[in-house]
Write a protein that holds these residues in place. Structure first.
Motif, mmCIF file in Angstrom:
data_model
loop_
_atom_site.group_PDB
_atom_site.id
_atom_site.type_symbol
_atom_site.label_atom_id
_atom_site.label_comp_id
_atom_site.label_asym_id
_atom_site.label_seq_id
_atom_site.Cartn_x
_atom_site.Cartn_y
_atom_site.Cartn_z
ATOM 1 N N ARG A 166 28.410 -24.535 43.016
ATOM 2 C CA ARG A 166 29.567 -23.426 42.152
ATOM 3 C C ARG A 166 28.707 -23.952 40.453
ATOM 4 O O ARG A 166 28.358 -22.623 40.187
ATOM 5 N N ARG A 167 29.111 -25.226 40.018
ATOM 6 C CA ARG A 167 28.321 -25.119 38.860
ATOM 7 C C ARG A 167 27.077 -24.452 39.012
ATOM 8 O O ARG A 167 27.038 -23.836 37.654
ATOM 9 N N ARG B 212 27.232 -20.860 38.624
ATOM 10 C CA ARG B 212 27.360 -20.546 37.620
ATOM 11 C C ARG B 212 26.664 -20.508 35.982
ATOM 12 O O ARG B 212 26.631 -19.644 35.558
ATOM 13 N N TYR C 35 30.361 -17.063 46.113
ATOM 14 C CA TYR C 35 29.322 -17.952 46.101
ATOM 15 C C TYR C 35 27.449 -17.677 46.434
ATOM 16 O O TYR C 35 26.716 -17.651 45.991
#
Lengths: 484, 484
Positions: free
Chosen positions: B46-47, B50, B89
């Motif tokens: 996710r990071r 992002r 995502y």
């Protein structure tokens, strides 16, 4: 020096070099100049030969060609050549092109063969990769792609920050592999790591920074570059968790240069706690760090820890190059910059050299996009890991008192011995033609327990036992004194 | 930022980029870290998405591969991916590799398309060669030769002064074509002309020089580079015979930077008398000159006058590059140095970047030895001469009051007009998107009779009439006011 002027002078004439390629030579003659045309030709050739502009064996034009090129009669050319042959400058033979004679031409100064010492028998310098594995075919393929696709804009003045293709490829690669957070607009392509820290230091100085901190011990290069930029340098101790952030805070530095992934030369990893403390200091002090991600691509025991830059991208400059992964010869590196440093550092790059060679940049972009660097690193990690394991095993066997420091990463092993004797060891090593570095290379005047940096970039696995054997021999006077 | 630590973390895992090449990603997981293994995978991906480390469309490993690479059960990987797909995502489709979804990935910052102005309709900047004629095939052949033959020593740290092959080839070429007197041991390979003057200025300053003289008018670059090195700069007037040596002597300068072959920008040639006077001054003052042999390769009316360096090789630094002959993109240049400046200037080069890219150096050496540069220049001289003739003819026709200054050489025509009006002309030219330079670019604040530098490196012969027509239109308010 051949120099003629005047209204009748003609364009440069063509000669042939040793490989029979047509070459041009500056030898104008003029009816307005002092001396006959023949004398001018003689004088010009004589001087060109005497002063080294024309070397032994170089072909000069036939008298027919010379006459035509200079717009003089053939007779004048023939007479001039005869005179020069008589004087020993030219060699004329029936049916062969005239040449500069062997005797007449000045000797080319003896090249620096004498300057270079005999090559080492075992080269264990810590920062040199195994360039014998340089992927020539893959690199050439990328060069071909680059030469074929470079635009006229990039062939011309281009963007001094770097070609967009490479900045994009690097942003992707560094994000993926090192956790660097940045778009292509934050990437500056440099001509290697050293240039990068130089640009950073100059930009800091121009913004009014006074003092920069470096790790102690550290690569002396950082100290030199900061000093050249007019900055004070403060050394900050390194312990098993990396740089001492409290000590850093006490220096009053405006910036810090460090090697978080694998401290150079001690090999320690900057701990999570220290990373947090460092970022807090950067914010509080309104300071910048430059992160030398030195050999993060080579971690053997587990996953590499991500770049410090990812934690604090507006205060940490990320610096890297291909010198350890591909070859120092390429002179290609990068900085990933905080927004506030982008313009000042790019301005320094413009002043330094107007940007890095652009065909090379496009080649590296292609090389990254095709996954060639990943492929090369996978291959090299296996190779280096085997060498490291062999070196550590040989040391454990032959030098049981040696303590291996730091993490399993990079291109060298840091070894601490429980006795001193730098001077004696250096002398013995030189005599035996083994090259490595010691703590004194990173901390001038150091005279504590011997700490050696033994690189395996240039040392094949097969050569490890012999190299360690030689090292043990060189150490034997010191080991003996300890046992007594 | 993806960052995990702990004893169980595994090595980086492989993903695939948009071109289906295997790629690696930093995503270690640890049983010791907070959160379940699945949560760690989710959080890390996710990071990475992002924050831009993984971009839209990038392939991530199959759940099977991920599980194997991280040493977790397949179930954990499947669950983590399902969660990420649910959150938008990832995109999962039967039979296809999972990918980062289009929506989730951060937008790459809009590139500098906005930053760049619309390209000029007629680009008459004076210093840009016609890179559309860059000999790609011949250069690639030389690159291939270089990649195939470079030694391990040159791939490694190498000689910062430059590879011997190129220094030898340059010494021969410059001796032959420009009358430069030097062996390979006096040649330093640089990354272009600008770097060369920077190194020279820094070395002078380090030796204690205080003031350097430049021609007035001259390229502002010289002024900037000298100032950056901490030197005072004194301007010295240029007349029809080149730099005024008496005025130079009055400045008390320790060195002078000049363009003897074709003064930039006025186009005049340094006369024989002035050359002699300059050399006398150099000896008397114990000073150095740096000779920018700017575009000596392009002389159209007669033979080029030999380099000043040949007259006084121990006091004149000779500087050149391939930027005007081949392409600025290559970033390859050279200095030929007096013995006393060799070590200091090479030391500056080491500090700057440890030497120029070495595959490129070997390619240029091959290119010179094969006679390719001679061949390219012969071709280009014909082309540029035709453009120059067309431009001079069109100006005589459409702008009869224009006076062409200087010698028939280089990549631009210097034109003087009998009226002023810099501001008005600049405004009109910008509106019409014609780009050229004027005396004000070389002498800040200049407001005398208009003096234009009209380059033809980027202007085809066919485009000359239209470009001149546009220029005449831009000048028409000024011409009108004169006629009144």
């Amino acid at each position: 020096m051949v120099r003629f002027t005047g209204a009748e002078s003609r364009s440069t004439f063509s000669a042939l070099d040793e490989t029979s390629q047509p070459v041009e030579l500056l030898l104008p003659v003029s009816r307005d100049a002092p001396g006959t045309l023949g004398a001018q030709i003689e004088d010009g050739l004589r001087r060109a030969i005497r002063e080294g502009a024309l070397r032994s064996g170089a072909q000069v034009p036939s008298t027919r060609d010379l006459a035509r090129q200079l717009g003089v009669s053939r007779r004048i050319a023939v007479d001039a050549y005869s005179q020069l042959a008589a004087e020993g400058y030219l060699t004329l033979r029936q049916g062969a092109r005239p040449r500069v004679s062997e005797a007449a031409a000045v000797a080319v100064p003896a090249e620096r063969a004498a300057r270079a010492p005999a090559p080492p028998r075992f080269d264990m310098r810590p920062s040199t990769p195994d360039v014998s594995a340089f992927p020539r075919a893959a690199w050439l393929r990328s060069l071909r792609e680059a030469v074929g696709t470079i635009t006229d804009a990039d062939l011309g003045l281009g963007d001094p920050q770097g070609v967009l293709e490479l900045r994009t490829a690097l942003a992707g690669y560094l994000g993926r592999v090192r956790g660097v957070v940045a778009g292509p607009d934050r990437v500056l392509v440099t001509s290697g790591y050293r240039q990068g820290i130089g640009l950073f230091c100059h930009a800091l100085a121009a913004r009014g920074a006074r003092r920069v901190a470096v790790e102690d011990p550290s690569n002396r290069e950082q100290y030199d570059m900061a000093t050249r930029a007019g900055l004070d340098v403060a050394g900050v101790p390194v312990d098993d968790a990396g740089i001492d952030v409290d000590a850093l805070a006490r220096t009053g530095a405006d910036a810090v240069m460090l090697t978080p992934a694998h401290q150079h030369p001690t090999g320690v990893l900057l701990s999570a706690e220290r990373r947090a403390a460092l970022c807090a200091w950067l914010r509080e002090r309104d300071a910048f760090a430059i992160e030398d991600d030195y050999d993060a691509e080579y971690r053997y025991d587990r996953a590499a820890v991500g770049a410090l830059q990812g934690l604090e991208p507006e205060r940490v400059v990320y610096a890297g190059s291909v010198s350890k992964t591909l070859a120092p010869a390429l002179r290609l590196g990068w900085l990933v910059l905080p927004a506030t440093l982008l313009e000042p550092v790019v301005a320094e790059k413009v002043a330094a050299d107007r940007g890095t060679a652009r065909i090379d940049q496009l080649a590296l972009a292609d090389f990254l996009v095709r996954g060639e660097l990943d492929r090369h690193l996978r291959r090299m990690r296996v190779r280096y890991r085997a060498r490291r394991d062999a070196l550590v095993a040989a040391l454990a066997d032959a030098l049981p008192e040696a303590e291996v420091l730091g993490i399993a990463a990079g291109l060298h092993v840091t070894v601490r011995l429980p006795y001193g004797g730098e001077d004696a060891l250096r002398e013995e090593a030189a005599r035996r033609r083994i090259v490595f570095e010691t703590m004194r290379d990173f901390r001038p005047g150091y005279n504590g327990p011997l700490t050696l940096m033994l690189g395996y970039g240039q040392l094949s696995e097969a050569a490890v036992p012999a190299a360690v054997g030689e090292l043990v021999e060189a150490l034997s006077p010191l080991r003996g004194s300890r046992r007594r």
